[in-house]
Structures are given as C-alpha cells and as structure tokens.
Motif scaffolding. Structure first.
Motif, mmCIF file in Angstrom:
data_model
loop_
_atom_site.group_PDB
_atom_site.id
_atom_site.type_symbol
_atom_site.label_atom_id
_atom_site.label_comp_id
_atom_site.label_asym_id
_atom_site.label_seq_id
_atom_site.Cartn_x
_atom_site.Cartn_y
_atom_site.Cartn_z
ATOM 1 N N GLN A 65 23.686 86.120 28.457
ATOM 2 C CA GLN A 65 24.219 86.565 27.268
ATOM 3 C C GLN A 65 24.825 85.276 27.228
ATOM 4 O O GLN A 65 25.188 85.159 25.377
ATOM 5 N N GLU A 66 25.233 84.269 27.609
ATOM 6 C CA GLU A 66 26.350 83.341 27.905
ATOM 7 C C GLU A 66 25.397 82.427 27.173
ATOM 8 O O GLU A 66 25.531 81.054 25.520
ATOM 9 N N ALA A 67 24.121 81.642 27.514
ATOM 10 C CA ALA A 67 23.444 80.937 26.721
ATOM 11 C C ALA A 67 23.390 81.725 25.426
ATOM 12 O O ALA A 67 22.867 80.510 24.294
ATOM 13 N N LYS A 68 22.259 82.840 24.657
ATOM 14 C CA LYS A 68 22.191 82.996 23.587
ATOM 15 C C LYS A 68 24.211 82.588 22.667
ATOM 16 O O LYS A 68 22.936 82.823 21.424
ATOM 17 N N ALA A 69 24.652 83.036 22.617
ATOM 18 C CA ALA A 69 26.267 82.179 22.065
ATOM 19 C C ALA A 69 25.397 80.856 21.422
ATOM 20 O O ALA A 69 25.708 80.898 20.749
ATOM 21 N N GLY A 70 24.931 79.701 22.471
ATOM 22 C CA GLY A 70 24.245 78.942 22.877
ATOM 23 C C GLY A 70 23.550 78.097 21.337
ATOM 24 O O GLY A 70 23.190 77.522 20.425
ATOM 25 N N TRP A 71 22.452 79.241 21.938
ATOM 26 C CA TRP A 71 21.163 79.417 20.853
ATOM 27 C C TRP A 71 21.822 80.099 19.241
ATOM 28 O O TRP A 71 21.278 79.221 18.403
ATOM 29 N N ASP A 72 22.517 81.030 19.145
ATOM 30 C CA ASP A 72 22.923 80.966 17.839
ATOM 31 C C ASP A 72 23.591 79.895 17.270
ATOM 32 O O ASP A 72 22.777 79.694 16.019
ATOM 33 N N GLU A 73 24.297 79.933 17.869
ATOM 34 C CA GLU A 73 24.949 78.419 17.408
ATOM 35 C C GLU A 73 24.588 77.017 16.573
ATOM 36 O O GLU A 73 24.358 76.175 15.818
ATOM 37 N N LEU A 74 23.429 76.962 17.568
ATOM 38 C CA LEU A 74 22.453 76.039 17.771
ATOM 39 C C LEU A 74 21.353 76.024 16.408
ATOM 40 O O LEU A 74 20.655 75.461 15.501
ATOM 41 N N ALA A 75 20.562 77.364 15.950
ATOM 42 C CA ALA A 75 20.475 77.611 15.070
ATOM 43 C C ALA A 75 20.994 78.374 13.925
ATOM 44 O O ALA A 75 20.389 77.064 12.438
#
Length: 387
Positions: A65-75
């Motif tokens: 769940q924490e990592a998903k925020a990073g994926w969203d930022e990278l996208a």
C-alpha cells in the motif's frame, strides 16, 4: 579520479529507484550499471512482473500500500502507465486463500473469497482446486519502462548514469570508498549503495565490509528461472473474461502466471514454476539455457490447470531470482556502505518504496523496518513465508 557523494551500484528496479530518490533530495549521485539499465541479463527486464497485495501477513501487504503511492507518483512524473490492472487470483491448499483474505480485510483492500465452482464460472480458462482469493486492484508491472522512468527522474535531478561500468571491487580510502571497474576505471564515493541483484554474492568478498557485518548476511541463492509464454486458446475478450495474474501453490509445487504483455506480443500468458531453475554461484554463471525437464513440468501443468491456453509455448526465456532463506529483503548499512537485496521473486512491486527507504538509510535520515536488518534476520529463518 572522478568523485561523487553517493555511488549506486546497479541500475535495476531497486538501484534506479534509489538513485531517483537520492538525486531528488539534491544529492550528488553516480549510478553505475554493468551493462545498460533493465538489460536482459538482470532481474528487472521485460514488461511483465506481478503487482499484488495478497500476502499471508500484514507486514508486506501494508508495504505494498505504501509502495503504490510511489508508483502513482512515478506514473504522474513519467506520463506512462507502468501498472496495467488485471486483478489476481490466488488458490491452492498451501496458498491458503482464506488467510490471504483475512489480511486484505484487515487492510481494507477490495477482495472476494470464491468457491472453486464460482471462480471457474468467472474464469473458465483456469481450473481451480480450492477456494480462490480475488483482488481486483492487482496488475502487471512493466519493469523495463519503470526502470527507464526512474533513471530518467534521477538524471533529470542531476544524477550521472554510467553504462558498461561493471564494479569489480569497493575499497575504503580517503574517508570514503574507491570503486574499481572490471576494465580498470575508478571512482571515489563518500557513500556506496550496492543494489547488484544476482551479482551481489560475487561482490560481497570484494567490499570493505566489517567481518561481523559480512558474517551476518544470510546465504544468498541465485537461480536461473525459466518462464514460458503459452498462446490463448481463444483471444480473450478483456471486457468479459480478462486473464488475471495467478499464484497456485500446492504441496511441492508453486506456479505463477500473468499476461505476457509486450514481451509476448500480447498473444499469451506467461507461466512459470516458482524457484524451478538451477542454482548458480552468481549471476555471472547464467547461460540462458532452458532445462527440458522444467519445460515438460510446466507444459504438463498447463495441460491440467490452464484449459484456456494451448499447451505449446511459443516463446520462452530465463531470468534471475536472488533468494534469501526466509524470503525477507535485505536493507542494511554499515559505515558508508548500504546493501540492498529486495529479492526472492517478490521485490519488483516495492521498487519506489525500496528506493525511498534506501535513500533514507544511506543518508542517515530515516530507518527501515527491522525485518530487513541483518540482526533481526539472524533469528528469523522460515523459507517460503512470503511467496
């Protein structure tokens, strides 16, 4: 001699993510890659890695769940779709779908627990042998594009990318470290982050690590994994019956699969036996050869459990799995050297978070979960816990 504040060894998912986060914080960064980022000889190439939330314990699910925020930022920063939503199904007695469902429920993650019959009605292309966990927010990571996007972000913030820079040794010198390449070049760095994947075992003896720290590193096993692309029997109607990712875990056997995407010309499903490949001394010993016995096992599996696939692979490949005994990641630091091994076949989904954690650890501004530190791992060895 060229010098830098931070040298990151390895431009795979974890190294690229670390370089991105360090550079974005304003640090001077050199990213050293033995070939080119996300090359086929490493663990971060291609377009198909599973993104999922289902774990048998809360710890890793919360980290996803924490990592998903990073994926969203990278996208957002890259303007690319890096995770394609497909949903995921998990089943098999050893997989314990009920336990997975309880963890997802505790984290508020959308999911269903289906009977084998109900799941077969929804996905007739798969033969289920137990209850099935379905969570729709899972998907497929494009590893190559993710690495490229993170490298782009690192470079945009001033990081220097050095391709074809294979590290041979790292030696303490002048209040920092001298990194020497296999072809004799050298670089001075105040701090070093080693994210070398399957090359880590052969590098450990060439690092200036205290003997107590080195002896605490668990046995790292490198495998040459094999994966096969099987054609869809009928071209799937994505609106009606999409192919999800899957993990099927029975006693003595674990298979996984996912839509092959660009790697397979969008024609089929990528299927593999988990940790079914031969053990290597290090990544340098891979030969890219498929084991015929492994191919036969996977074909027989597809015949029995994947009625929606033609059991004749039209493409096949090898890749590297770097495993710790308990499948926990290693993120630890001593003096000015940080060691990263977010591995064991389940690390890709955490890449942006791993970079954030590693940057905090390397700069001394933040800690990492104790579960990733060597001292904690010395007392916790339970193979197969997190698959």
């Amino acid at each position: 001699m060229e010098s830098t504040e931070y040298a990151v060894v390895g431009a795979g998912l974890s190294g690229a993510a670390t370089a991105w986060h360090l550079a974005a914080r304003g640090h001077d960064v050199a990213l050293l890659e033995r070939s080119t980022p996300a090359n086929d000889a490493g663990s971060s190439h291609g377009s198909a890695r599973i993104f999922r939330y289902a774990y048998p314990e809360d710890f890793y699910t919360a980290l996803v769940q924490e990592a998903k925020a990073g994926w969203d930022e990278l996208a957002r920063l890259s303007g690319k779709q890096l995770i394609t939503p497909t949903g995921a199904v998990d089943y098999g007695q050893v997989r314990q779908p009920e336990r997975l469902a309880a963890v997802l429920a505790g984290r508020g993650i959308d999911h269903e627990l289906l009977s084998a019959q109900a799941a077969s009605e929804r996905w007739p292309q798969i033969a289920f042998d137990t209850q099935v966990l379905w969570h729709p927010d899972a998907g497929v990571i494009d590893a190559h594009e993710s690495v490229a996007s993170m490298v782009d972000q690192a470079v945009a913030h001033g990081a220097q990318l050095h391709n074809n820079w294979a590290v041979a040794s790292i030696t303490a010198a002048n209040g920092g470290y001298v990194l020497t390449s296999e072809d004799g070049r050298s670089l001075h760095a105040a701090n070093v982050i080693v994210a070398a994947g399957g090359w880590l075992p052969q590098l450990l003896g060439s690092l200036s690590l205290p003997s107590s720290f080195l002896s605490a590193i668990p046995q790292i096993q490198v495998r040459q994994e094999q994966a096969y692309h099987f054609p869809y029997a009928d071209q799937p109607d994505q609106a009606e019956s999409p192919w999800p990712t899957f993990i099927h875990k029975r006693a003595g056997w674990q298979a996984y699969g996912l839509p092959g995407g660009r790697d397979a010309d969008f024609r089929g499903q990528k299927v593999a036996e988990y940790n079914g490949g031969k053990i290597l001394p290090s990544a340098a010993d891979q030969d890219g050869q498929i084991d015929p016995a492994n191919r036969r096992r996977v074909i027989e599996y597809v015949k029995q459990y994947m009625p929606g696939l033609i059991p004749e692979p039209y493409a096949e490949t090898t890749c590297l799995f770097t495993n710790t005994p308990n499948e926990d990641f290693i993120l630890d630091r001593v003096d000015g050297i940080t060691i990263l091994s977010p591995c064991s076949g389940h690390g890709a989904k955490f890449a942006p978070l791993i970079g954030q954690l590693a940057a905090g650890l390397a700069t001394g501004t933040a800690s990492v979960p104790d579960q990733f530190r060597l001292a904690a791992q010395a007392g916790h060895v339970e193979a197969g816990a997190h698959a």
